[in-house]
Write a protein that holds these residues in place. Structure first.
Motif, short mmCIF file in Angstrom:
data_model
loop_
_atom_site.label_atom_id
_atom_site.label_comp_id
_atom_site.label_asym_id
_atom_site.label_seq_id
_atom_site.Cartn_x
_atom_site.Cartn_y
_atom_site.Cartn_z
N PRO A 1 -0.54 -8.75 1.89
CA PRO A 1 -0.73 -7.36 1.44
C PRO A 1 -1.81 -7.16 0.39
O PRO A 1 -2.57 -6.19 0.47
CB PRO A 1 0.66 -7.00 0.89
N ASP A 2 -1.89 -8.03 -0.62
CA ASP A 2 -2.87 -7.80 -1.67
C ASP A 2 -4.29 -7.97 -1.17
O ASP A 2 -5.19 -7.19 -1.51
CB ASP A 2 -2.61 -8.70 -2.89
N LEU B 1 0.84 -1.18 0.00
CA LEU B 1 0.00 0.00 0.00
C LEU B 1 0.88 1.24 0.00
O LEU B 1 2.02 1.22 0.46
CB LEU B 1 -0.89 -0.01 1.25
N TYR C 1 -5.28 -7.58 1.93
CA TYR C 1 -5.53 -6.45 2.83
C TYR C 1 -5.90 -5.21 2.04
O TYR C 1 -6.85 -4.50 2.37
CB TYR C 1 -4.29 -6.19 3.69
N ARG C 2 -5.15 -4.94 0.98
CA ARG C 2 -5.41 -3.78 0.13
C ARG C 2 -6.84 -3.82 -0.44
O ARG C 2 -7.54 -2.81 -0.46
CB ARG C 2 -4.40 -3.75 -1.01
N ASP C 3 -7.27 -4.99 -0.86
CA ASP C 3 -8.57 -5.12 -1.52
C ASP C 3 -9.74 -5.11 -0.54
O ASP C 3 -10.86 -4.74 -0.93
CB ASP C 3 -8.63 -6.41 -2.33
N GLN D 1 -8.57 -2.66 4.63
CA GLN D 1 -8.20 -1.33 5.10
C GLN D 1 -9.36 -0.68 5.83
O GLN D 1 -10.47 -0.61 5.32
CB GLN D 1 -7.79 -0.45 3.92
N TYR E 1 1.55 -1.94 5.48
CA TYR E 1 0.18 -1.76 5.97
C TYR E 1 0.12 -0.46 6.79
O TYR E 1 -0.09 -0.50 8.01
CB TYR E 1 -0.23 -2.93 6.87
#
Length: 357
Positions: free
Chosen positions: A277-278, A85, A280-282, A285, A306
């Motif tokens: 990470p991917d 992110l 979480y991003r989608d 957040q 993050y």
């Protein structure tokens, strides 16, 4: 006879057209309201605050094996750089700020007696890494309590050796979906405890099954025992899975809530969310601010991958080496000092947060 035959032909043609239509079961599922509802577990009405901690005592984290992407293949994720992110860039000579860990109620014990292992000293970090990363002064080695996560892919684990290498706790793959049990789960569950590690179980979430049946499957297979760590829900996008669905953010959060509520009601502990990470991003957040997070960040500090997210565990390597296993193992660390680890893992009767500055 000819008329009745023609009618039969027309009816058959209509049936075949219906079977081949794109508005099949999946499309019908979209139209129907969800059958999944959250339970009556009471959740805090606001995010939980922090408890300051001195610089001197910061907890180390866990050395773990990579969780699996599904029932039949080992876990694998792209490096964070491809999905990280956006965050303010810092000069190389400035350490990234270490975000305070997510506040979480201590695991609820089923008896008043604390596990004997908490009386002993924390085993210090002794792992090696096949692909070491220089995290600078933000290195996880500056934290005190490390451990491992394992699954069938680590084979026959020598838990005594793993303990002496610096594993103070272990998260053990138990289930995924609604019908798969890791064949090594019960052996690892028993042997980790016998070697003196704090143990917990994790579930790999499958997006093509209902949350309720997945929670039931986990509860059926993971014992409710005195002193166990809170259960973990592992949520990721898995390109190798037989399930190709990527539900909307709204549906993802709904399904996660159903699963976590059911586990919390059964085990008396708030589940921990493990993510990459991917995913979480989608999806994550700004979500689940009153839940503890276990974050995968193997190339950069979690504060860069993050930004703004508080965390309880950090998976900082998927290439750890130890005398207790053949091959590589995931390395993880607890976000707090030794005192906080004892208070949290032993059910100290109050909420805590590590502010590892």
């Amino acid at each position: 006879m000819r008329l009745s035959g023609a009618i039969s032909f027309v009816i058959a043609s209509l049936c075949l057209a219906g079977c081949s239509s794109t508005s099949g079961k999946d499309a019908l599922d979209v139209q129907k309201p969800s059958n999944e509802t959250t339970s009556s577990v009471v959740r805090p009405s606001a995010p939980i605050g922090s408890v300051p901690v001195s610089k001197a005592g910061n907890a180390r984290k866990l050395a773990e094996t990579a969780p699996e992407d599904g029932p039949d293949r080992p876990f694998g994720l792209a490096e964070e750089e491809t999905v990280a992110l956006s965050a303010p860039e810092l000069p190389d000579n400035v350490d990234p700020p270490i975000e305070p860990a997510a506040l979480v109620s201590p695991p609820k014990l089923l008896s008043r007696a604390a596990p004997a292992m908490l009386a002993g000293p924390v085993t210090r970090y002794g792992f090696r890494d096949a692909k070491p990363i220089n995290f600078g002064r933000a290195s996880p080695r500056h934290l005190a309590v490390h451990g491992v996560d394992v699954s069938r892919w680590q084979g026959d684990v020598n838990w005594e050796k793993l303990r002496t290498q610096g594993a103070n706790f272990a998260y053990i793959k138990a289930t995924d979906g609604g019908d798969h049990l890791d064949p090594m789960f019960m052996r690892n569950w028993r042997n980790a405890d016998a070697a003196g590690l704090k143990r917990g179980a994790y579930h790999f979430f499958y997006w093509c099954r209902t949350a309720g049946e997945q929670a039931d499957w986990f509860i059926r297979n993971v014992p409710k025992v005195d002193g166990a760590l809170p259960p973990v829900i592992d949520v990721e996008w898995n390109g190798d899975s037989s399930c190709k669905r990527r539900p909307s953010r709204e549906k993802v959060l709904e399904k996660m809530q159903v699963f976590m509520d059911k586990l919390e009601r059964h085990y008396g502990q708030r589940p921990i969310i493990y993510t990459s990470p991917d995913f979480y991003r989608d999806n994550l957040q700004g979500a689940f601010l009153d839940y503890p997070f276990w974050l995968r960040a193997v190339a950069r500090h979690p504060s860069k991958v993050y930004p703004g997210r508080k965390w309880l565990f950090w998976q900082y390597s998927g290439s750890g080496l130890s005398h207790g296993v053949t091959g590589r193992i995931d390395l993880n660390v607890f976000h707090g000092d030794e005192r906080q680890w004892r208070a949290w893992a032993g059910g100290g009767g109050r909420q805590m947060m590590a502010d590892a500055d």
